[in-house]
Motif scaffolding. Sequence first.
Motif, mmCIF file in Angstrom:
data_model
loop_
_atom_site.group_PDB
_atom_site.id
_atom_site.type_symbol
_atom_site.label_atom_id
_atom_site.label_comp_id
_atom_site.label_asym_id
_atom_site.label_seq_id
_atom_site.Cartn_x
_atom_site.Cartn_y
_atom_site.Cartn_z
ATOM 1 N N UNK A 18 45.184 25.838 54.737
ATOM 2 C CA UNK A 18 43.796 25.887 54.260
ATOM 3 C C UNK A 18 42.876 26.694 55.163
ATOM 4 N N UNK A 19 43.071 26.635 56.454
ATOM 5 C CA UNK A 19 42.166 27.337 57.376
ATOM 6 C C UNK A 19 42.602 28.772 57.665
ATOM 7 N N UNK A 20 43.634 29.264 57.012
ATOM 8 C CA UNK A 20 44.138 30.615 57.268
ATOM 9 C C UNK A 20 43.546 31.668 56.343
ATOM 10 N N UNK A 21 42.742 31.277 55.390
ATOM 11 C CA UNK A 21 42.100 32.250 54.517
ATOM 12 C C UNK A 21 42.550 32.116 53.070
ATOM 13 N N UNK A 22 41.763 32.721 52.194
ATOM 14 C CA UNK A 22 41.999 32.612 50.761
ATOM 15 C C UNK A 22 43.315 33.271 50.344
ATOM 16 N N UNK A 23 43.628 34.414 50.935
ATOM 17 C CA UNK A 23 44.859 35.121 50.583
ATOM 18 C C UNK A 23 46.099 34.323 50.913
ATOM 19 N N UNK A 24 46.088 33.690 52.072
ATOM 20 C CA UNK A 24 47.235 32.880 52.479
ATOM 21 C C UNK A 24 47.401 31.673 51.581
ATOM 22 N N UNK A 25 46.298 31.067 51.204
ATOM 23 C CA UNK A 25 46.364 29.909 50.311
ATOM 24 C C UNK A 25 46.921 30.323 48.952
ATOM 25 N N UNK A 26 46.445 31.443 48.436
ATOM 26 C CA UNK A 26 46.880 31.916 47.129
ATOM 27 C C UNK A 26 48.370 32.275 47.132
ATOM 28 N N UNK A 27 48.815 33.001 48.138
ATOM 29 C CA UNK A 27 50.229 33.381 48.221
ATOM 30 C C UNK A 27 51.111 32.141 48.337
ATOM 31 N N UNK A 28 50.721 31.221 49.200
ATOM 32 C CA UNK A 28 51.513 30.007 49.380
ATOM 33 C C UNK A 28 51.533 29.174 48.115
ATOM 34 N N UNK A 29 50.401 29.087 47.420
ATOM 35 C CA UNK A 29 50.338 28.303 46.198
ATOM 36 C C UNK A 29 51.217 28.906 45.105
ATOM 37 N N UNK A 30 51.176 30.232 44.954
ATOM 38 C CA UNK A 30 51.999 30.881 43.935
ATOM 39 C C UNK A 30 53.487 30.731 44.246
ATOM 40 N N UNK A 31 53.851 30.878 45.507
ATOM 41 C CA UNK A 31 55.260 30.675 45.872
ATOM 42 C C UNK A 31 55.677 29.225 45.697
ATOM 43 N N UNK A 32 54.765 28.316 45.945
ATOM 44 C CA UNK A 32 55.042 26.890 45.777
ATOM 45 C C UNK A 32 55.251 26.561 44.306
ATOM 46 N N UNK A 33 54.518 27.235 43.419
ATOM 47 C CA UNK A 33 54.714 27.039 41.986
ATOM 48 C C UNK A 33 56.063 27.575 41.527
ATOM 49 N N UNK A 34 56.517 28.651 42.149
ATOM 50 C CA UNK A 34 57.830 29.223 41.807
ATOM 51 C C UNK A 34 58.969 28.313 42.262
#
Length: 52
Positions: A18-34
Amino acid sequence: MSIWRVILSIICPPLAVLDKGCGSILITFLLWLCGWVPGVIAALIILNNPKR
């Protein structure tokens, strides 16, 4: 990287970055969905990188 961040990245990877920035959250979330494993790996890599 604290042990609590590692545990949180295993349970729910987007919350661990969460504290690493919006891009990191988005990438991690999309990979987590996969799949759970890619999300955990991405979270651990992002948490292991030193701050710039």
